[in-house]
Write an enzyme that holds these catalytic residues in place. Structure first.
Site, PDB file in Angstrom:
ATOM      1  CD  GLU A   1       7.712   3.680   3.539  1.00 44.48           C
ATOM      2  OE1 GLU A   1       7.111   3.025   4.421  1.00 44.48           O
ATOM      3  OE2 GLU A   1       8.730   4.361   3.774  1.00 44.48           O
TER       4      GLU A   1
ATOM      5  CG  PHE B   1      21.905   1.923   7.240  1.00 45.60           C
ATOM      6  CD1 PHE B   1      21.352   1.212   8.301  1.00 45.60           C
ATOM      7  CD2 PHE B   1      21.358   3.166   6.906  1.00 45.60           C
ATOM      8  CE1 PHE B   1      20.275   1.727   9.017  1.00 45.60           C
ATOM      9  CE2 PHE B   1      20.286   3.687   7.619  1.00 45.60           C
ATOM     10  CZ  PHE B   1      19.741   2.964   8.674  1.00 45.60           C
ATOM     11  CD  GLN B   2      17.254   3.047   5.942  1.00 50.48           C
ATOM     12  OE1 GLN B   2      17.436   3.952   5.148  1.00 50.48           O
ATOM     13  NE2 GLN B   2      16.363   3.118   6.920  1.00 50.48           N
TER      14      GLN B   2
ATOM     15  CE  LYS C   1      22.265   9.976  -0.262  1.00 56.37           C
ATOM     16  NZ  LYS C   1      22.352   9.981   1.194  1.00 56.37           N
TER      17      LYS C   1
ATOM     18  CG  MET D   1     -14.150 -14.156   3.962  1.00 61.45           C
ATOM     19  SD  MET D   1     -15.853 -14.522   3.508  1.00 61.45           S
ATOM     20  CE  MET D   1     -16.076 -13.409   2.137  1.00 61.45           C
TER      21      MET D   1
HETATM   22  C1  LIG Z   1      -3.149  -8.803   4.450  1.00 61.05           C
HETATM   23  C2  LIG Z   1      -4.119  -9.915   4.644  1.00 61.05           C
HETATM   24  N1  LIG Z   1      -4.020 -10.723   5.721  1.00 61.05           N
HETATM   25  C3  LIG Z   1      -4.908 -11.731   5.894  1.00 61.05           C
HETATM   26  C4  LIG Z   1      -5.912 -11.947   4.997  1.00 61.05           C
HETATM   27  C5  LIG Z   1      -6.901 -13.091   5.193  1.00 61.05           C
HETATM   28  N2  LIG Z   1      -8.265 -12.563   5.393  1.00 61.05           N
HETATM   29  C6  LIG Z   1      -9.173 -12.470   4.403  1.00 61.05           C
HETATM   30  S1  LIG Z   1     -10.615 -11.803   4.878  1.00 61.05           S
HETATM   31  C7  LIG Z   1     -10.073 -11.641   6.461  1.00 61.05           C
HETATM   32  C8  LIG Z   1     -10.968 -11.065   7.525  1.00 61.05           C
HETATM   33  C9  LIG Z   1     -11.302  -9.627   7.296  1.00 61.05           C
HETATM   34  O1  LIG Z   1     -11.892  -9.160   8.467  1.00 61.05           O
HETATM   35  P1  LIG Z   1     -12.608  -7.758   8.524  1.00 61.05           P
HETATM   36  O2  LIG Z   1     -11.744  -6.701   7.955  1.00 61.05           O
HETATM   37  O3  LIG Z   1     -13.079  -7.505   9.900  1.00 61.05           O
HETATM   38  O4  LIG Z   1     -13.819  -7.925   7.499  1.00 61.05           O
HETATM   39  P2  LIG Z   1     -15.125  -8.864   7.571  1.00 61.05           P
HETATM   40  O5  LIG Z   1     -14.807 -10.143   6.861  1.00 61.05           O
HETATM   41  O6  LIG Z   1     -15.456  -9.063   9.014  1.00 61.05           O
HETATM   42  O7  LIG Z   1     -16.167  -8.081   6.838  1.00 61.05           O
HETATM   43  C10 LIG Z   1      -8.760 -12.129   6.597  1.00 61.05           C
HETATM   44  C11 LIG Z   1      -8.004 -12.160   7.856  1.00 61.05           C
HETATM   45  C12 LIG Z   1      -5.954 -11.095   3.875  1.00 61.05           C
HETATM   46  N3  LIG Z   1      -6.858 -11.235   2.903  1.00 61.05           N
HETATM   47  N4  LIG Z   1      -5.066 -10.086   3.732  1.00 61.05           N
END
Ligand SMILES: Cc1ncc(C[n+]2csc(CCOP(=O)(O)OP(=O)(O)O)c2C)c(N)n1
Length: 581
Positions: free
Chosen positions: A55, A117-118, A167, A480
């Protein structure tokens, strides 16, 4: 006026009839017990239902569709876990003001509140992240709720609206009465700006010496690009385009200084810091733009135009607040400015365009330590696909490089999760964008981390004939986060190594999902695989680019510090006052 002798329809039939009447072409969703009655009349409807794998994918696909078409995106799910799986996408749409209607099934009205449920109180859960929500327990209410939901989602400041339907409201029958007027007490978005405020704004512009147009994502929601171009033509004022506004004003224009903020260009950040007037259009002084708020643009007066009065003076007090639709605001402002004596701002424009020339963004060697540089790869995708392609980014370093290095020349060609920063956004949003504009080439630029969150929607794309192209920028890490560990945690890389050199094998994973899987590891292979991907139009394509992991996103303003502390490389600050012509 009610229709004469209305038809008696089940709630489910009324729902589908209502969706057809508001012009829905496509829904993204997954059925389940509580929403199942609605799937029966949907079977005979001309509305296309795209059966997603999760979803969250439905929600992001609705966002992608909405952003490229300017229409409301629609997702549908069952009660409980189906509904809660939509929450991330609803939150994302809320933060980025994307018009969306989320339809969820709910347990029967007698069971609500019994931990049936759900059962999940999805209205309660999403209350802070929806523009409005309805809980429907009476089939007679369905046509009005749907008509109202679509109106609310797209008027004023756009956003997500939830329609949760019990529902039994779907199975019981009632006369179908399509509303000719909407009963929405207290909902009167102001679109026309106040004339006095427009005159005040024109006066400040005429008095300014160092003005900057600070452009936010609101410009895209208002689709006010022509009016903006006219404002720049009339005034010659430099423009900064936030992450959400990239492409709303062409990067090739000499007055476009690029993106401001934490990873902004030196020219954009420097211009804001030195400005004496911010002409703020559909932007919200987000902390990723301002850095430490009390040192942000310290000498600037502020004109702040936004459709949402709650944005104005929320973070930074506005000297001239203007509530209105940006297209109308800019039309009136342009008319007034056309009759106003304006200064030339020559010295100022010279200063900021000189910064832009001295500090270009993203210059990098194509290869470093024998591995591809991620910046180079992203730049080449942009150059080969060209400015007419639609690009969708995930969240992380690749998102920031995409914001700087792709060809941002046209509006609604760059979609990304700006407010929420939702990993997993890229693949399903690209799917929705391709459904909305099937004639466009749609490239998703994703990280190896993000891709592993929602890549299963490639199965949906393969089966539904949605040939998107996804570039996985594989730096084997949560890049990042790793960058922050490098800079602020003494290179202690706690839990950011994804080991994606071991598993998964991205091209094989792609093939297993019905997509074409390609990989580039050398410089020669980069153009080769991009061109190969460009030639495939009957299936989704995943291209893995194996890149080195130590690239960092520059410039950078560390979180919580002043924009004056921007660094262009580790320990390297720009020279602001270099006298150079
Ligand atoms: C759902 C979610 N979980 C955690 C984060 C924290 N977060 C921000 S950037 C990142 C790393 C992203 O890694 P990747 O997709 O490999 O991209 P890169 O930075 O290596 O280009 C994380 C874990 C987030 N923004 N969203």
């Amino acid at each position: 006026m009610a229709e004469e002798s209305p038809q008696i329809l089940t709630g489910a039939q009324a729902l589908v009839e209502s969706l057809e009447r508001v012009g829905v072409e496509v829904l993204f969703g997954i059925p389940g017990g509580a929403i199942l009655p609605a799937y029966d009349p949907l079977y005979d409807s001309k509305v296309r239902h795209i059966l997603v794998r999760h979803e969250q994918g439905a929600g992001h696909a609705a966002e992608g569709y909405a952003q490229v078409t300017g229409k409301v995106g629609v997702c549908i799910a069952t009660s409980g876990p189906g509904a809660t799986n939509l929450v991330t996408a609803i939150g994302d749409a809320y933060m980025d003001s994307v018009p969306m209607v989320a339809i969820t099934g709910q347990v029967t009205s007698q069971s609500i509140g019994t931990d049936a449920f759900q059962e999940a109180d999805i209205r309660g859960i999403t209350f802070p992240i929806t523009k409005h929500s309805f809980l429907i327990t009476d089939p007679a209410e369905i046509p009005h709720a749907i008509a109202a939901a679509f109106h609310l989602a797209i008027t004023g400041r756009p956003g997500p609206v939830l329609v949760d339907i019990a529902k039994d409201a779907l199975t019981k029958s009632a006369p179908f009465v399509w509303p000719t007027e909407l009963d929405l007490p207290g909902y009167h978005p102001i679109t026309r700006p106040h004339g006095k405020q427009i005159r005040e704004a024109a006066k400040l512009i005429a008095e300014a010496e160092r003005p900057v147009i600070y452009l936010g994502g609101g410009i895209n929601r208002a689709r006010a690009w022509d009016q903006l171009a006219e404002l720049v033509r009339l005034t010659g004022i430099p423009v900064v385009t936030t992450l959400m506004a990239r492409g709303a004003f062409p990067d090739s224009h000499e007055l476009n200084l690029g993106m401001p903020g934490m990873h902004g260009t030196v020219a954009a950040v420097g211009a804001l810091q030195r400005s004496d007037l911010l002409i703020t259009l559909g932007a919200r002084f987000d902390d990723r733009v301002t850095g430490k708020l009390d040192s942000f643009a310290p000498e600037a007066k502020v004109i702040h135009a936004d459709i949402d009065p709650a944005e104005i003076s929320k973070n930074r007090v506005a000297d001239v607040p203007i509530v209105g639709d940006l297209a109308e605001v800019l039309d009136e402002l342009n008319q007034t400015l056309a009759d106003t004596d304006l200064p030339q701002y020559t010295e100022w424009v010279h200063q900021v365009t000189d910064l832009k020339r001295r500090y270009p963004t993203g210059d990098s060697e194509p290869v470093s330590d024998g591995l591809l540089s991620p910046e180079y790869v992203i730049k080449r995708i942009g150059e080969i696909a060209g400015p007419d392609a639609t690009f969708v980014a995930g969240v992380g370093q690749h998102q920031m490089w995409s914001a700087h290095l792709l060809p941002h020349e046209r509006p609604t060609r760059f979609l990304n999760s700006g407010g929420a920063g939702t990993m997993g956004y890229c693949v399903p949003t690209a799917m929705g964008a391709k459904v909305g504009r099937p004639e466009d080439v749609v490239w998703g630029i994703d990280g190896d981390g993000c891709f592993q969150m929602t890549n299963q929607e490639l199965v949906t794309c393969a089966l539904e004939g949605i040939p998107i192209k996804i570039a996985v920028i594989n730096n084997r890490s949560l890049g990042m986060v790793r960058q922050w560990q490098t800079l602020f945690y003494g290179e202690r890389y706690s839990n950011t190594n994804l080991k994606t050199h071991l598993v998964p094998d991205f091209p094989k994973l792609a093939e297993a999902m019905g997509a074409v899987g390609l990989r580039a590891e050398t410089l020669e292979e980069v153009d080769q695989v991009i061109n190969q991907a460009m030639a495939i139009n009957d299936r989704p394509v995943v291209v893995e680019f194996v890149v080195h992991k130590d690239a960092m996103v520059w410039p950078m303003v560390a979180a919580g510090t002043s924009n004056d502390e921007i660094k262009i490389a580790r320990d390297l600050a720009p020279k602001w006052d270099e006298e150079e012509l």
